[in-house]
Design a protein around this motif. Structure first.
Motif, PDB file in Angstrom:
ATOM      1  N   GLU A   7       0.828  -1.208   0.000  1.00  0.00           N
ATOM      2  CA  GLU A   7       0.000   0.000   0.000  1.00  0.00           C
ATOM      3  C   GLU A   7       0.860   1.254   0.000  1.00  0.00           C
ATOM      4  OE1 GLU A   7      -3.330   0.465  -0.346  1.00  0.00           O
ATOM      5  OE2 GLU A   7      -3.403  -1.673  -0.761  1.00  0.00           O
ATOM      6  N   LYS A   8       1.961   1.232   0.753  1.00  0.00           N
ATOM      7  CA  LYS A   8       2.852   2.387   0.805  1.00  0.00           C
ATOM      8  C   LYS A   8       3.500   2.631  -0.559  1.00  0.00           C
ATOM      9  CE  LYS A   8       6.462   4.628   3.366  1.00  0.00           C
ATOM     10  NZ  LYS A   8       7.191   4.750   4.599  1.00  0.00           N
ATOM     11  N   LEU A   9       3.946   1.566  -1.224  1.00  0.00           N
ATOM     12  CA  LEU A   9       4.541   1.709  -2.558  1.00  0.00           C
ATOM     13  C   LEU A   9       3.509   2.219  -3.567  1.00  0.00           C
ATOM     14  CD1 LEU A   9       6.846  -1.417  -2.884  1.00  0.00           C
ATOM     15  CD2 LEU A   9       7.544   0.970  -2.797  1.00  0.00           C
ATOM     16  N   GLY A  56      -1.918  -4.838 -10.706  1.00  0.00           N
ATOM     17  CA  GLY A  56      -1.759  -3.396 -10.544  1.00  0.00           C
ATOM     18  C   GLY A  56      -2.886  -2.707  -9.798  1.00  0.00           C
ATOM     19  N   ALA A  57      -3.635  -3.444  -8.994  1.00  0.00           N
ATOM     20  CA  ALA A  57      -4.759  -2.844  -8.262  1.00  0.00           C
ATOM     21  C   ALA A  57      -4.299  -1.654  -7.440  1.00  0.00           C
ATOM     22  CB  ALA A  57      -5.414  -3.883  -7.354  1.00  0.00           C
ATOM     23  N   GLY A  58      -4.999  -0.549  -7.606  1.00  0.00           N
ATOM     24  CA  GLY A  58      -4.699   0.656  -6.844  1.00  0.00           C
ATOM     25  C   GLY A  58      -3.765   1.623  -7.532  1.00  0.00           C
ATOM     26  N   LEU A  59      -3.063   1.173  -8.552  1.00  0.00           N
ATOM     27  CA  LEU A  59      -2.136   2.057  -9.259  1.00  0.00           C
ATOM     28  C   LEU A  59      -2.884   2.897 -10.288  1.00  0.00           C
ATOM     29  CD1 LEU A  59       0.855  -0.384  -9.838  1.00  0.00           C
ATOM     30  CD2 LEU A  59       0.798   1.576  -8.273  1.00  0.00           C
ATOM     31  N   LEU A  62      -1.449   6.067 -15.335  1.00  0.00           N
ATOM     32  CA  LEU A  62      -0.151   6.548 -15.829  1.00  0.00           C
ATOM     33  C   LEU A  62       1.003   5.744 -15.231  1.00  0.00           C
ATOM     34  CD1 LEU A  62       0.573   8.737 -17.895  1.00  0.00           C
ATOM     35  CD2 LEU A  62       1.031  10.278 -15.987  1.00  0.00           C
ATOM     36  N   VAL A  63       0.849   5.299 -13.992  1.00  0.00           N
ATOM     37  CA  VAL A  63       1.876   4.445 -13.367  1.00  0.00           C
ATOM     38  C   VAL A  63       1.935   3.113 -14.107  1.00  0.00           C
ATOM     39  CG1 VAL A  63       2.588   3.257 -11.266  1.00  0.00           C
ATOM     40  CG2 VAL A  63       1.593   5.534 -11.104  1.00  0.00           C
ATOM     41  N   LEU A  64       0.788   2.546 -14.391  1.00  0.00           N
ATOM     42  CA  LEU A  64       0.775   1.276 -15.118  1.00  0.00           C
ATOM     43  C   LEU A  64       1.404   1.430 -16.496  1.00  0.00           C
ATOM     44  CD1 LEU A  64      -2.726  -0.072 -14.075  1.00  0.00           C
ATOM     45  CD2 LEU A  64      -0.478  -0.925 -13.361  1.00  0.00           C
ATOM     46  N   ALA A  65       1.136   2.537 -17.165  1.00  0.00           N
ATOM     47  CA  ALA A  65       1.749   2.783 -18.474  1.00  0.00           C
ATOM     48  C   ALA A  65       3.263   2.913 -18.341  1.00  0.00           C
ATOM     49  CB  ALA A  65       1.156   4.033 -19.113  1.00  0.00           C
ATOM     50  N   ALA A  66       3.712   3.547 -17.274  1.00  0.00           N
ATOM     51  CA  ALA A  66       5.150   3.751 -17.056  1.00  0.00           C
ATOM     52  C   ALA A  66       5.862   2.462 -16.679  1.00  0.00           C
ATOM     53  CB  ALA A  66       5.366   4.803 -15.969  1.00  0.00           C
ATOM     54  N   SER A  67       5.138   1.496 -16.156  1.00  0.00           N
ATOM     55  CA  SER A  67       5.782   0.268 -15.677  1.00  0.00           C
ATOM     56  C   SER A  67       6.571  -0.441 -16.781  1.00  0.00           C
ATOM     57  CB  SER A  67       4.762  -0.675 -15.039  1.00  0.00           C
ATOM     58  OG  SER A  67       3.867  -1.191 -15.995  1.00  0.00           O
TER      59      SER A  67
END
Length: 78
Positions: A7-9, A56-59, A62-67
């Protein structure tokens, strides 16, 4: 890794995303990936990919695209 640590990440990655969401998408994706590659140690990136690989639940999107541009660390060996 504990759910709280994940959750913190997720929170940290989403905070980075919020900063870059005002920019064009390609610039945002590149900026998130560069920030995580430059400032997150391999252990953090390993746990980040545990979240991504689990769906990727919670992301934020744009974070998922950047992964795809974030360096995946080598697996830990026992």
């Amino acid at each position: 890794m504990s759910a709280d640590a994940h959750e913190k990440l997720i929170y940290m990655a989403n905070q980075i995303s919020k900063f870059f969401e005002s920019k064009p998408e390609a610039e945002g994706v590149a900026g998130i990936a560069a920030h995580i590659n430059d400032f997150w140690e391999p252990r953090m990136r390993r746990h980040f990919f545990e979240v991504v690989d689990a769906g990727g639940a919670g992301l934020r999107p744009l974070v998922l695209a950047a992964s795809a541009k974030i360096k995946r660390p080598v697996p830990e060996t026992a």
